[in-house]
Design a protein around this motif. Structure first.
Motif, PDB file in Angstrom:
ATOM      1  N   ARG A   1       1.026  -1.107  -0.021  1.00 43.46           N
ATOM      2  CA  ARG A   1       0.006  -0.117   0.074  1.00 43.46           C
ATOM      3  C   ARG A   1       0.968   1.242   0.014  1.00 43.46           C
ATOM      4  O   ARG A   1       1.767   1.315   0.792  1.00 43.46           O
ATOM      5  CB  ARG A   1      -1.107  -0.091   1.277  1.00 43.46           C
ATOM      6  N   THR A   2       0.478   2.151  -1.002  1.00 47.32           N
ATOM      7  CA  THR A   2       1.564   3.425  -1.016  1.00 47.32           C
ATOM      8  C   THR A   2       0.731   4.730  -0.748  1.00 47.32           C
ATOM      9  O   THR A   2      -0.491   4.867  -1.043  1.00 47.32           O
ATOM     10  CB  THR A   2       1.770   3.384  -2.379  1.00 47.32           C
ATOM     11  N   VAL A   3       1.282   5.374   0.074  1.00 50.01           N
ATOM     12  CA  VAL A   3       0.891   6.886   0.277  1.00 50.01           C
ATOM     13  C   VAL A   3       1.981   7.632  -0.525  1.00 50.01           C
ATOM     14  O   VAL A   3       3.264   7.780  -0.391  1.00 50.01           O
ATOM     15  CB  VAL A   3       1.072   7.072   1.665  1.00 50.01           C
ATOM     16  N   GLU A   4       1.249   8.847  -1.157  1.00 54.98           N
ATOM     17  CA  GLU A   4       2.355   9.678  -1.838  1.00 54.98           C
ATOM     18  C   GLU A   4       2.757  10.805  -1.104  1.00 54.98           C
ATOM     19  O   GLU A   4       1.677  11.494  -0.181  1.00 54.98           O
ATOM     20  CB  GLU A   4       1.570  10.325  -3.096  1.00 54.98           C
ATOM     21  N   ILE A   5       3.939  11.244  -0.913  1.00 56.36           N
ATOM     22  CA  ILE A   5       4.145  12.392   0.210  1.00 56.36           C
ATOM     23  C   ILE A   5       5.214  13.330  -0.356  1.00 56.36           C
ATOM     24  O   ILE A   5       5.926  13.223  -1.522  1.00 56.36           O
ATOM     25  CB  ILE A   5       4.806  11.847   1.475  1.00 56.36           C
ATOM     26  N   GLU A   6       4.924  14.439  -0.068  1.00 53.97           N
ATOM     27  CA  GLU A   6       5.679  15.636  -0.497  1.00 53.97           C
ATOM     28  C   GLU A   6       6.807  16.034   0.507  1.00 53.97           C
ATOM     29  O   GLU A   6       6.292  16.242   1.825  1.00 53.97           O
ATOM     30  CB  GLU A   6       5.045  16.799  -1.071  1.00 53.97           C
ATOM     31  N   GLY A   7       7.758  16.772   0.451  1.00 52.27           N
ATOM     32  CA  GLY A   7       8.928  17.306   1.450  1.00 52.27           C
ATOM     33  C   GLY A   7       9.315  18.327   0.861  1.00 52.27           C
ATOM     34  O   GLY A   7      10.892  18.052   0.573  1.00 52.27           O
ATOM     35  N   PRO A   8       8.975  19.486   0.779  1.00 56.88           N
ATOM     36  CA  PRO A   8       9.628  20.659   0.086  1.00 56.88           C
ATOM     37  C   PRO A   8      10.748  21.145   0.849  1.00 56.88           C
ATOM     38  O   PRO A   8      11.836  21.392   0.034  1.00 56.88           O
ATOM     39  CB  PRO A   8       8.505  21.704   0.247  1.00 56.88           C
TER      40      PRO A   8
END
Lengths: 134, 134
Positions: free
Chosen positions: A94-101
């Motif tokens: 199971r995958t969660v898309e994440i961002e980390g500016p």
DNA sequence: ATGAACACGATAATCGTTTTCATTTAGGAG
DNA sequence: CTCCTAAATGAAAACGATTATCGTGTTCAT
């Protein structure tokens, strides 16, 4: 227009089937797994074409690619087109898309400090999701 | 003693030569590049042995392994045993070891927010070093 | 409808890595 | 030091994922 590379992109039965499958599946899969799923549902698509289609979609940004620890390529159609990373359950995928500016800025700063240019980075987070942890 | 796996580890000429080379070179190199360097310096070591030796050293934590974006394995003897990441030149393999405490904390926070536990992550930064950018 | 460019796909080729297996060697026992 | 045996070596073959070939089939603008 001009003599540059306009990237044709024709609509073929095979490409339609590959993109259709990618929209249904929500995990990272190998080209061969995707090919197998296509055959199961009766879609006659060659493995070569699956590879070529995925390759093209990665280049156009329609699909994200990663690698397993073994070096195998994994493909997935992500919801956001913007640059992002993944939090993947090592049990069920199971995958969660994440961002980390902030993290992005940090990598650029570090690279720049050491005189490196043309920066690229890979980041994947693995864990056990709540469902699998139970 | 007993029937468990005590990990033998014999001292052979070949292993000595591989570890010696790794201490001199501090770039991430492929097994084949390392093998080539050994032959250049007159060390008679088979490619198979280089692969096997590196494999073993990765398992014991003596050597770090990564992969290029193409999926090729890279090996390097790192100076710090603590958890760290790498800024690698995609041309020559020149490497800078980096730490990112804030980034580490961020990955844990994000994973926790999504209910993921038992977190692990991979991060590698690739770029072109100043020498190769020339 | 036509045809030239593009796409397909079975097969062969690549290429990094692993396995096989016959031979050599390390290193402890005697 | 000599023997013995498990471990190590390495040339060659096997592997497996991915890519290239190339003859045939399709798309789509005209």
């Amino acid at each position: 227009m001009n003599g540059s590379t306009p990237t044709p992109a024709r609509t073929t039965r095979q490409r339609t089937e590959v993109t259709a499958l990618l929209q249904e599946v929500n995990d990272f899969l190998t080209a061969q797994q995707l090919h197998g799923l296509l055959r199961e549902r009766g879609a006659k698509v060659g493995l070569t074409t699956v590879y070529r289609t995925l390759q093209r979609m990665v280049e156009t940004g329609e699909v994200d690619a990663t690698r397993t620890p073994d070096g195998e390529q994994l493909f997935r159609q992500c919801s956001r087109s913007r640059h992002h990373h993944h939090l993947v359950c090592r049990m069920c995928g199971r995958t969660v898309e994440i961002e980390g500016p902030a993290m992005e800025r940090w990598t650029e700063k570090v690279a720049d400090q050491h005189g490196y240019t043309d920066i690229a980075h890979t980041l994947e987070i693995f864990g056990t999701c709540s469902a699998c942890a139970r």
